[in-house]
Motif scaffolding. Structure first.
Motif, PDB file in Angstrom:
ATOM      1  N   ALA A 133     -47.010  49.108 -72.787  1.00 12.28           N
ATOM      2  CA  ALA A 133     -45.838  48.373 -73.273  1.00 12.28           C
ATOM      3  C   ALA A 133     -44.690  49.298 -73.630  1.00 12.28           C
ATOM      4  O   ALA A 133     -43.551  48.851 -73.787  1.00 12.28           O
ATOM      5  CB  ALA A 133     -46.217  47.530 -74.491  1.00 12.28           C
ATOM      6  N   ALA A 134     -44.977  50.596 -73.750  1.00 12.49           N
ATOM      7  CA  ALA A 134     -43.940  51.562 -74.099  1.00 12.49           C
ATOM      8  C   ALA A 134     -43.249  52.157 -72.884  1.00 12.49           C
ATOM      9  O   ALA A 134     -42.167  52.720 -73.016  1.00 12.49           O
ATOM     10  CB  ALA A 134     -44.543  52.693 -74.935  1.00 12.49           C
ATOM     11  N   GLY A 135     -43.857  52.031 -71.669  1.00 18.85           N
ATOM     12  CA  GLY A 135     -43.198  52.732 -70.570  1.00 18.85           C
ATOM     13  C   GLY A 135     -43.733  52.557 -69.173  1.00 18.85           C
ATOM     14  O   GLY A 135     -43.526  53.431 -68.348  1.00 18.85           O
ATOM     15  N   ALA A 136     -44.407  51.453 -68.835  1.00 16.06           N
ATOM     16  CA  ALA A 136     -45.028  51.335 -67.506  1.00 16.06           C
ATOM     17  C   ALA A 136     -44.272  50.446 -66.526  1.00 16.06           C
ATOM     18  O   ALA A 136     -44.774  50.184 -65.434  1.00 16.06           O
ATOM     19  CB  ALA A 136     -46.465  50.828 -67.640  1.00 16.06           C
ATOM     20  N   VAL A 137     -43.074  49.996 -66.850  1.00 22.88           N
ATOM     21  CA  VAL A 137     -42.340  49.122 -65.934  1.00 22.88           C
ATOM     22  C   VAL A 137     -41.739  49.900 -64.769  1.00 22.88           C
ATOM     23  O   VAL A 137     -41.251  51.019 -64.929  1.00 22.88           O
ATOM     24  CB  VAL A 137     -41.241  48.343 -66.684  1.00 22.88           C
ATOM     25  CG1 VAL A 137     -40.153  47.829 -65.740  1.00 22.88           C
ATOM     26  CG2 VAL A 137     -41.846  47.163 -67.436  1.00 22.88           C
ATOM     27  N   VAL A 138     -41.790  49.287 -63.604  1.00 22.39           N
ATOM     28  CA  VAL A 138     -41.137  49.772 -62.386  1.00 22.39           C
ATOM     29  C   VAL A 138     -39.985  48.822 -62.073  1.00 22.39           C
ATOM     30  O   VAL A 138     -40.121  47.598 -62.229  1.00 22.39           O
ATOM     31  CB  VAL A 138     -42.131  49.805 -61.203  1.00 22.39           C
ATOM     32  CG1 VAL A 138     -41.422  50.114 -59.897  1.00 22.39           C
ATOM     33  CG2 VAL A 138     -43.244  50.812 -61.479  1.00 22.39           C
ATOM     34  N   SER A 139     -38.853  49.352 -61.645  1.00 21.13           N
ATOM     35  CA  SER A 139     -37.721  48.496 -61.300  1.00 21.13           C
ATOM     36  C   SER A 139     -36.793  49.257 -60.362  1.00 21.13           C
ATOM     37  O   SER A 139     -37.136  50.337 -59.862  1.00 21.13           O
ATOM     38  CB  SER A 139     -36.983  48.054 -62.571  1.00 21.13           C
ATOM     39  OG  SER A 139     -36.028  47.047 -62.302  1.00 21.13           O
ATOM     40  N   THR A 140     -35.628  48.711 -60.123  1.00 18.27           N
ATOM     41  CA  THR A 140     -34.585  49.356 -59.318  1.00 18.27           C
ATOM     42  C   THR A 140     -33.269  49.319 -60.076  1.00 18.27           C
ATOM     43  O   THR A 140     -33.118  48.566 -61.052  1.00 18.27           O
ATOM     44  CB  THR A 140     -34.388  48.649 -57.972  1.00 18.27           C
ATOM     45  OG1 THR A 140     -33.863  47.327 -58.212  1.00 18.27           O
ATOM     46  CG2 THR A 140     -35.691  48.548 -57.189  1.00 18.27           C
ATOM     47  N   ALA A 141     -32.310  50.098 -59.619  1.00 13.16           N
ATOM     48  CA  ALA A 141     -30.998  50.105 -60.264  1.00 13.16           C
ATOM     49  C   ALA A 141     -30.353  48.718 -60.215  1.00 13.16           C
ATOM     50  O   ALA A 141     -29.779  48.246 -61.200  1.00 13.16           O
ATOM     51  CB  ALA A 141     -30.093  51.136 -59.591  1.00 13.16           C
ATOM     52  N   GLN A 142     -30.448  48.044 -59.097  1.00  9.55           N
ATOM     53  CA  GLN A 142     -29.836  46.721 -58.980  1.00  9.55           C
ATOM     54  C   GLN A 142     -30.548  45.697 -59.842  1.00  9.55           C
ATOM     55  O   GLN A 142     -29.913  44.881 -60.516  1.00  9.55           O
ATOM     56  CB  GLN A 142     -29.830  46.257 -57.520  1.00  9.55           C
ATOM     57  CG  GLN A 142     -29.143  44.915 -57.333  1.00  9.55           C
ATOM     58  CD  GLN A 142     -29.075  44.491 -55.873  1.00  9.55           C
ATOM     59  OE1 GLN A 142     -29.780  45.020 -55.034  1.00  9.55           O
ATOM     60  NE2 GLN A 142     -28.214  43.534 -55.583  1.00  9.55           N
ATOM     61  N   ASP A 143     -31.884  45.725 -59.837  1.00 10.31           N
ATOM     62  CA  ASP A 143     -32.630  44.792 -60.683  1.00 10.31           C
ATOM     63  C   ASP A 143     -32.280  44.983 -62.151  1.00 10.31           C
ATOM     64  O   ASP A 143     -32.121  44.015 -62.899  1.00 10.31           O
ATOM     65  CB  ASP A 143     -34.130  44.989 -60.490  1.00 10.31           C
ATOM     66  CG  ASP A 143     -34.708  44.151 -59.359  1.00 10.31           C
ATOM     67  OD1 ASP A 143     -33.916  43.555 -58.591  1.00 10.31           O
ATOM     68  OD2 ASP A 143     -35.953  44.098 -59.233  1.00 10.31           O
ATOM     69  N   TRP A 144     -32.153  46.251 -62.568  1.00 11.51           N
ATOM     70  CA  TRP A 144     -31.867  46.474 -63.987  1.00 11.51           C
ATOM     71  C   TRP A 144     -30.465  46.000 -64.352  1.00 11.51           C
ATOM     72  O   TRP A 144     -30.233  45.506 -65.456  1.00 11.51           O
ATOM     73  CB  TRP A 144     -32.058  47.941 -64.375  1.00 11.51           C
ATOM     74  CG  TRP A 144     -32.508  48.026 -65.809  1.00 11.51           C
ATOM     75  CD1 TRP A 144     -31.738  48.102 -66.924  1.00 11.51           C
ATOM     76  CD2 TRP A 144     -33.859  47.974 -66.270  1.00 11.51           C
ATOM     77  NE1 TRP A 144     -32.509  48.109 -68.054  1.00 11.51           N
ATOM     78  CE2 TRP A 144     -33.815  48.032 -67.688  1.00 11.51           C
ATOM     79  CE3 TRP A 144     -35.099  47.886 -65.636  1.00 11.51           C
ATOM     80  CZ2 TRP A 144     -34.972  48.007 -68.477  1.00 11.51           C
ATOM     81  CZ3 TRP A 144     -36.249  47.866 -66.425  1.00 11.51           C
ATOM     82  CH2 TRP A 144     -36.174  47.928 -67.823  1.00 11.51           C
ATOM     83  N   SER A 145     -29.541  46.121 -63.443  1.00  7.36           N
ATOM     84  CA  SER A 145     -28.202  45.596 -63.682  1.00  7.36           C
ATOM     85  C   SER A 145     -28.245  44.081 -63.900  1.00  7.36           C
ATOM     86  O   SER A 145     -27.603  43.548 -64.809  1.00  7.36           O
ATOM     87  CB  SER A 145     -27.293  45.933 -62.495  1.00  7.36           C
ATOM     88  OG  SER A 145     -26.027  45.342 -62.642  1.00  7.36           O
ATOM     89  N   ARG A 146     -29.023  43.396 -63.094  1.00  8.51           N
ATOM     90  CA  ARG A 146     -29.148  41.944 -63.249  1.00  8.51           C
ATOM     91  C   ARG A 146     -29.836  41.592 -64.564  1.00  8.51           C
ATOM     92  O   ARG A 146     -29.483  40.614 -65.224  1.00  8.51           O
ATOM     93  CB  ARG A 146     -29.918  41.366 -62.063  1.00  8.51           C
ATOM     94  CG  ARG A 146     -29.169  41.520 -60.735  1.00  8.51           C
ATOM     95  CD  ARG A 146     -29.984  41.057 -59.557  1.00  8.51           C
ATOM     96  NE  ARG A 146     -30.172  39.609 -59.568  1.00  8.51           N
ATOM     97  CZ  ARG A 146     -30.822  38.941 -58.619  1.00  8.51           C
ATOM     98  NH1 ARG A 146     -31.376  39.592 -57.608  1.00  8.51           N
ATOM     99  NH2 ARG A 146     -30.929  37.640 -58.687  1.00  8.51           N
ATOM    100  N   PHE A 147     -30.827  42.393 -64.945  1.00  9.11           N
ATOM    101  CA  PHE A 147     -31.508  42.163 -66.217  1.00  9.11           C
ATOM    102  C   PHE A 147     -30.533  42.326 -67.380  1.00  9.11           C
ATOM    103  O   PHE A 147     -30.463  41.476 -68.276  1.00  9.11           O
ATOM    104  CB  PHE A 147     -32.681  43.135 -66.343  1.00  9.11           C
ATOM    105  CG  PHE A 147     -33.249  43.237 -67.732  1.00  9.11           C
ATOM    106  CD1 PHE A 147     -33.847  42.142 -68.336  1.00  9.11           C
ATOM    107  CD2 PHE A 147     -33.183  44.434 -68.441  1.00  9.11           C
ATOM    108  CE1 PHE A 147     -34.376  42.229 -69.626  1.00  9.11           C
ATOM    109  CE2 PHE A 147     -33.709  44.538 -69.715  1.00  9.11           C
ATOM    110  CZ  PHE A 147     -34.305  43.435 -70.315  1.00  9.11           C
ATOM    111  N   TYR A 148     -29.774  43.426 -67.398  1.00 10.11           N
ATOM    112  CA  TYR A 148     -28.819  43.640 -68.488  1.00 10.11           C
ATOM    113  C   TYR A 148     -27.753  42.546 -68.520  1.00 10.11           C
ATOM    114  O   TYR A 148     -27.336  42.105 -69.594  1.00 10.11           O
ATOM    115  CB  TYR A 148     -28.153  45.007 -68.321  1.00 10.11           C
ATOM    116  CG  TYR A 148     -28.812  46.123 -69.096  1.00 10.11           C
ATOM    117  CD1 TYR A 148     -29.805  45.889 -70.046  1.00 10.11           C
ATOM    118  CD2 TYR A 148     -28.426  47.445 -68.880  1.00 10.11           C
ATOM    119  CE1 TYR A 148     -30.382  46.933 -70.749  1.00 10.11           C
ATOM    120  CE2 TYR A 148     -28.998  48.495 -69.583  1.00 10.11           C
ATOM    121  CZ  TYR A 148     -29.978  48.231 -70.521  1.00 10.11           C
ATOM    122  OH  TYR A 148     -30.542  49.277 -71.223  1.00 10.11           O
TER     123      TYR A 148
END
Length: 455
Positions: free
Chosen positions: A315-330
């Protein structure tokens, strides 16, 4: 990544700390992005939000395009300089909310021989995971299934010392006083990719609480991965679901984030960035001996760690993502699509991170931090997990976002390469300003040499 500028309160030790090979204890942007100033952050007053940028007077489409092109040229130059300084690869994505985002992927020739880097490749996000975990906790709070004032003891009876005095809010904003589980030697083999053990949240929590508390609950701030091991255990207890399922069902699927997931082993779901560390013979002297021998595929002085299992991050650090996905999340987070207004306000209620600068320094919210720079106020987190360094930023509305992904970690973690660190600082400063549509201020001039003594 602790450093002399980090407000870390971890006790010093003669032995190297395994936590340094985990991920950052701080918002990397706080010391790196120019000078943080005029930030008023507190639980009572709430965080300061960025003022909107003034409308461009008399601007034309061609002028806007010209500015965007100049921005791209500057960022591309700085990304190339970072690669020239020793980074295997770097991905930059900047969306200033005014048009097409800038996406850059630069790579060392030797790394390109393994696989050509693309801006949309999956990346291990390390401690950025904490932002998503905090969002899930706040969603459950909105549903009435937990309260931020709940003592940890209510959900994890007997598992956390002084658990009646530690609240869920203290876990989420790192004021619990719990020591960091990545400092325990038991986790070091997993950090180095040598131990295939599948860590559970409860196991990581048990490792973290073996050592004495750093301070009484709620009295100070200190970044601790154990806080989020406890958060993960609470989320699993309340929902009966795995952390991977919670990320999938509450964040990735609703936002259509096709490349975002919590890793449950060393496998990837799609095309991904290869992360590297130097092998033991080429590791700089600044990296402690305990971290010099990393498992993975060895070639020409480097180790490809992409197949290593990041599950020790949990829960502290195992997520995988992409730059575009993270932009959509934020964007979804800051615009209120993921959380009701009351819970979003809780996420952005901050405590000071730096006891030496409690008013103007960076502030820690719930799973995210904030700092005011000359170019604007940013909300952000960063991450470092073996082979992967990342920083994700946004403004207070989520309309502007930026990401820097670098495919190595130990050299940054220990400050073992001054040239690489300086190149990373320059790029992140420029990226932060570019997110606000502003050029990065010129670097401060070097101090003039002292006059020669008179003879």
């Amino acid at each position: 990544m602790p450093s002399a500028t980090s407000p870390s309160s971890t006790p010093s030790s003669a032995a190297p700390s395994p936590s340094r090979a985990g991920w950052s204890r701080r918002l990397r942007l706080a010391p790196l992005v120019l000078t943080a100033s005029a930030l008023t952050a507190g639980l009572a007053a709430g965080p300061a939000l960025p003022a909107p940028l003034p409308a461009a007077t008399g601007s034309t489409p061609s002028a806007t395009r010209g500015g965007a092109e100049a921005q791209r040229v500057q960022l591309d130059k700085l990304a190339r300089q970072l690669v020239a300084a020793g980074a295997p690869g770097v991905v930059v994505r900047v969306d200033d909310g005014r048009g097409r985002p800038v996406e850059i992927a630069e790579q060392a020739p030797w790394a390109a021989a393994d696989q050509r880097l693309a801006a949309g490749d999956e990346f291990r996000m390390g401690s950025n995971t904490k932002t998503m975990m905090a969002v899930i906790a706040l969603q459950l709070a909105a549903e009435g299934r937990l309260a931020l004032t709940d003592p940890v003891e209510a959900w994890l009876p007997g598992q956390v010392p002084d658990g009646r005095a530690i609240t869920l809010r203290m876990l989420l904003n790192h004021t619990s006083g719990l020591p960091d589980y990545t400092e325990d030697p038991a986790v070091l083999p997993s950090i180095l990719g040598k131990d295939p053990h599948r860590w559970t949240s409860a196991e990581l929590l048990a490792v973290g609480v073996k050592r004495p508390a750093l301070f009484p609950p709620g009295t100070r701030w200190s970044y601790s991965n154990t806080d989020y091991a406890a958060v993960g255990a609470v989320l699993e207890r309340i929902t009966g679901a795995s952390l991977a399922d919670l990320i999938r069902d509450r964040i990735a699927r609703p936002l259509d984030l096709e490349h975002t997931y919590l890793a449950t082993d060393g496998n990837w779901h799609g095309r991904h960035v290869r992360g590297y560390e130097p092998d033991s013979a080429h590791m700089p002297a600044g990296v402690p001996s305990a971290f010099r021998d990393v498992a993975g595929v060895h070639r020409d002085g480097r180790v490809d760690v992409s197949g290593n299992d990041p599950g020790w991050g949990g829960a502290a650090g195992a997520v995988v993502s992409t730059a575009q996905d993270w932009s959509r999340f934020y964007n979804a987070l800051m615009s209120g699509r993921l959380l009701p207004a009351a819970q979003l306000a809780q996420l952005r209620a901050t405590v000071p991170m730096d006891p030496q600068n409690p008013v103007d320094g960076p502030g820690s919210g719930l799973g995210i931090g904030t700092v005011r720079t000359p170019c604007g106020t940013v909300w952000a987190h960063d991450g470092g997990i073996t082979g992967y360094s990342s920083t994700n930023l946004t403004d207070g509305t989520g309309s502007r976002t930026a990401t820097v992904l670098i495919s190595t970690e130990f050299l940054f973690e220990f400050g073992a390469d001054a040239e690489l660190t300086a190149a990373g600082q320059a790029l992140q400063s420029a990226v932060t300003c570019a997110m606000f549509g502003k050029p990065a201020p010129a670097p401060a001039p070097a101090p003039a040499p002292a006059p020669a003594p008179a003879h």
